[in-house]
Design a protein around this motif. Structure first.
Motif, PDB file in Angstrom:
ATOM      1  N   ILE A 162      17.474   4.429  33.607  1.00  0.00           N
ATOM      2  CA  ILE A 162      18.582   4.378  32.806  1.00  0.00           C
ATOM      3  C   ILE A 162      18.652   5.877  32.075  1.00  0.00           C
ATOM      4  O   ILE A 162      19.856   6.147  31.979  1.00  0.00           O
ATOM      5  CB  ILE A 162      18.620   3.239  31.500  1.00  0.00           C
ATOM      6  CG1 ILE A 162      20.155   3.001  31.116  1.00  0.00           C
ATOM      7  CG2 ILE A 162      17.804   3.456  30.637  1.00  0.00           C
ATOM      8  CD1 ILE A 162      20.479   1.956  30.331  1.00  0.00           C
ATOM      9  N   LEU A 163      17.645   6.129  31.677  1.00  0.00           N
ATOM     10  CA  LEU A 163      17.687   7.626  31.345  1.00  0.00           C
ATOM     11  C   LEU A 163      18.254   8.775  32.176  1.00  0.00           C
ATOM     12  O   LEU A 163      18.505   9.765  31.563  1.00  0.00           O
ATOM     13  CB  LEU A 163      16.216   8.063  30.612  1.00  0.00           C
ATOM     14  CG  LEU A 163      15.794   7.324  29.468  1.00  0.00           C
ATOM     15  CD1 LEU A 163      14.364   7.778  29.067  1.00  0.00           C
ATOM     16  CD2 LEU A 163      16.743   7.171  28.334  1.00  0.00           C
ATOM     17  N   ASP A 164      17.860   8.580  33.445  1.00  0.00           N
ATOM     18  CA  ASP A 164      18.351   9.259  34.384  1.00  0.00           C
ATOM     19  C   ASP A 164      19.858   9.274  34.620  1.00  0.00           C
ATOM     20  O   ASP A 164      20.740  10.175  34.762  1.00  0.00           O
ATOM     21  CB  ASP A 164      17.908   8.909  35.931  1.00  0.00           C
ATOM     22  CG  ASP A 164      16.349   9.366  35.958  1.00  0.00           C
ATOM     23  OD1 ASP A 164      16.017  10.042  35.118  1.00  0.00           O
ATOM     24  OD2 ASP A 164      15.639   9.038  36.814  1.00  0.00           O
ATOM     25  N   ILE A 165      20.467   8.108  34.149  1.00  0.00           N
ATOM     26  CA  ILE A 165      22.003   7.887  34.565  1.00  0.00           C
ATOM     27  C   ILE A 165      22.425   8.649  33.136  1.00  0.00           C
ATOM     28  O   ILE A 165      23.605   9.070  33.352  1.00  0.00           O
ATOM     29  CB  ILE A 165      22.303   6.356  34.410  1.00  0.00           C
ATOM     30  CG1 ILE A 165      21.655   5.487  35.646  1.00  0.00           C
ATOM     31  CG2 ILE A 165      23.699   6.234  34.642  1.00  0.00           C
ATOM     32  CD1 ILE A 165      21.625   4.282  35.530  1.00  0.00           C
ATOM     33  N   VAL A 166      22.107   8.406  32.034  1.00  0.00           N
ATOM     34  CA  VAL A 166      22.134   8.849  30.801  1.00  0.00           C
ATOM     35  C   VAL A 166      22.487  10.499  30.849  1.00  0.00           C
ATOM     36  O   VAL A 166      23.338  11.294  30.800  1.00  0.00           O
ATOM     37  CB  VAL A 166      21.589   8.734  29.536  1.00  0.00           C
ATOM     38  CG1 VAL A 166      21.856   9.614  28.426  1.00  0.00           C
ATOM     39  CG2 VAL A 166      21.408   7.266  29.138  1.00  0.00           C
ATOM     40  N   ALA A 167      21.185  11.052  31.562  1.00  0.00           N
ATOM     41  CA  ALA A 167      21.098  12.429  31.610  1.00  0.00           C
ATOM     42  C   ALA A 167      22.270  13.022  32.566  1.00  0.00           C
ATOM     43  O   ALA A 167      22.797  14.185  32.789  1.00  0.00           O
ATOM     44  CB  ALA A 167      19.733  12.754  32.329  1.00  0.00           C
TER      45      ALA A 167
END
Length: 249
Positions: free
Chosen positions: A124-129
């Motif tokens: 999910i942090l990749d989506i945020v980034a």
């Protein structure tokens, strides 16, 4: 709060374009709102942050547009439809089922993509980034950004791993709220996610929340037609032969 450096990730890419001016009306008196979740913010921005985490707002009236403009209806999912403020335009998201709304002066972006699917596990942090980097590219921002509020949760739900990640960031003269929900299906090996982004000039952000962002969000909720007045002509939709035309009833 420490500045964060730009993280280069290309997971999703969309082209933005944007539009309108805001009044300072506050029928729901959110100017004095204090967040239950983030001490760094107050007012309508704080209310918007709390509401993004499922907390109710102390509304005394339904948020409505004072300057209704064009109507958007998604070609594949008509339930994703709403009226935008004047001076805004919209296009369907290029990746996933969703919509990008822009203000014509290229200063405001409202993005909602409830249907993102990947046939593998995506952090999910990749989506945020990816969403943050898209905003930076749109605004031409190449410096640092500051995180005013942040929340991350992950929990197992049967065959799913549920994750949420939200950020309220400031970069240059802009503020943005980025909210992601994702579900990883361990049996299928697929990730399902929804994305919500709302950005605009920091000096305008409280007004954008009250006059633009909340009224658009509210139209996506299920509201009884005896209450809903889409064209703001004073006649509820269930009594209005032309519910999207304020000059006819």
């Amino acid at each position: 709060m420490k500045p964060c450096h730009l993280l280069k990730i290309s997971l999703l890419f969309i082209c933005f374009n944007s539009c309108s001016k805001n009044s300072t009306s506050d029928p729901n008196n959110l100017r004095n709102f204090n967040s239950e979740l983030c001490l760094n913010i107050s007012g309508p921005t704080a209310a918007y942050w709390d509401n993004a985490h499922g907390l109710p707002l102390p509304l005394t009236s339904i948020p409505t547009l004072s300057n209704p403009g064009q109507q958007f209806i998604h070609s594949q999912y008509p339930a994703l439809g709403f009226i935008m403020p004047q001076g805004y335009s919209a296009s369907e998201a290029q990746t996933g089922l969703g919509v990008n709304v822009f203000r014509n002066d290229n200063q405001v972006v409202w993005r909602y993509v409830p249907g993102l699917t990947a046939f593998n596990q995506i952090n999910i942090l990749d989506i945020v980034a990816a969403e943050v980097n898209q905003l930076f590219a749109f605004y031409g921002h190449t410096g640092n950004f500051t995180v005013d509020c942040e929340q991350n949760t992950t929990q197992p739900l049967g065959n799913f791993i549920s994750s949420t990640s939200t950020r309220l960031i400031r970069f240059g003269n802009f503020t943005a709220l980025v909210a992601i929900n994702s579900f990883f299906d361990t049996s299928l090996g697929s990730t399902f996610a929804s994305v919500s982004v709302a950005s605009g000039p920091t000096a305008e952000y409280d007004n954008l929340v009250m006059n633009d962002f909340l009224p658009i969000h509210w139209q996506l909720l299920i509201i009884d037609n005896s209450v809903r007045d889409s064209d703001l002509d004073g006649t509820p939709d269930n009594q209005d032969n032309f519910p999207f035309d304020p000059n006819r009833q």
